[in-house]
Design an enzyme around this catalytic site. Sequence first.
Site, PDB file in Angstrom:
ATOM      1  N   GLU A  39       0.836  -1.203   0.000  1.00  0.00           N
ATOM      2  CA  GLU A  39       0.000   0.000   0.000  1.00  0.00           C
ATOM      3  C   GLU A  39       0.867   1.248   0.000  1.00  0.00           C
ATOM      4  O   GLU A  39       1.905   1.302   0.666  1.00  0.00           O
ATOM      5  CB  GLU A  39      -0.967   0.034   1.189  1.00  0.00           C
ATOM      6  CG  GLU A  39      -0.295   0.179   2.535  1.00  0.00           C
ATOM      7  CD  GLU A  39      -1.259   0.606   3.632  1.00  0.00           C
ATOM      8  OE1 GLU A  39      -1.470   1.824   3.782  1.00  0.00           O
ATOM      9  OE2 GLU A  39      -1.758  -0.271   4.340  1.00  0.00           O
ATOM     10  N   LYS A 128      -7.780  -3.551  10.211  1.00  0.00           N
ATOM     11  CA  LYS A 128      -6.503  -2.980  10.621  1.00  0.00           C
ATOM     12  C   LYS A 128      -6.665  -2.506  12.061  1.00  0.00           C
ATOM     13  O   LYS A 128      -7.433  -1.579  12.333  1.00  0.00           O
ATOM     14  CB  LYS A 128      -6.167  -1.809   9.692  1.00  0.00           C
ATOM     15  CG  LYS A 128      -5.031  -0.912  10.134  1.00  0.00           C
ATOM     16  CD  LYS A 128      -4.883   0.235   9.130  1.00  0.00           C
ATOM     17  CE  LYS A 128      -3.840   1.232   9.571  1.00  0.00           C
ATOM     18  NZ  LYS A 128      -3.630   2.291   8.549  1.00  0.00           N
TER      19      LYS A 128
END
Length: 205
Positions: A39, A128
């Site tokens: 990412e 997350k």
Amino acid sequence: MLHQALQQLPLVAILRGVQPDDVEAVADSLYHEGFRVIEVPLNSPQALESIARLARRMPADALIGAGTVLSADAVRDVQVAGGRLIVMPHADVAVIRVAKARGMACVPGAATPTEAFAALQAGADALKLFPAELVTPPVVKAMRAVLPRELKLLPVGGITPDTMAPYRKAGAAGFGLGSALYAPGMTADEVGRRARAFAEAWQHG
């Protein structure tokens, strides 16, 4: 697609601050060490350009996307750039729903059971746990007891090879790795060495 990408090595590389001219060499090193999820946070310089370069370059089994995604418009921009993954620091259900409606993988941030269940109901593919400095292993264990068993919990924030084991024991299914893996200015070789240390810590943990 997220679960397939995490199957080989359940570690997410967070390239915060990476420059477009550096991103391909860094990503090549990560891929060589087994990383399949990368990412680029949107508060990095020219983040969408970096994502576009990775989307064109990386093999099909690599999942490329953006972190620090804060709005529905940003989700669209990431998809146009070729990203297939949306990672968020928070659990904004509107953003999650837009990402899922666009067929993208989405990993929102959560620090409480309330946020976790709201994100899950909106379609989150994994969570997350952020910041991991706040969501300690005992907290992860408590959340793991009430969340669906198949839901992947990925602590993010200050994770090093030496701090992974207690989280795994508490029920973490992987990790997001930031500055201990990559910081602006690092060479691709240095990132590769750090990636190898994380991969070995996971495999032997």
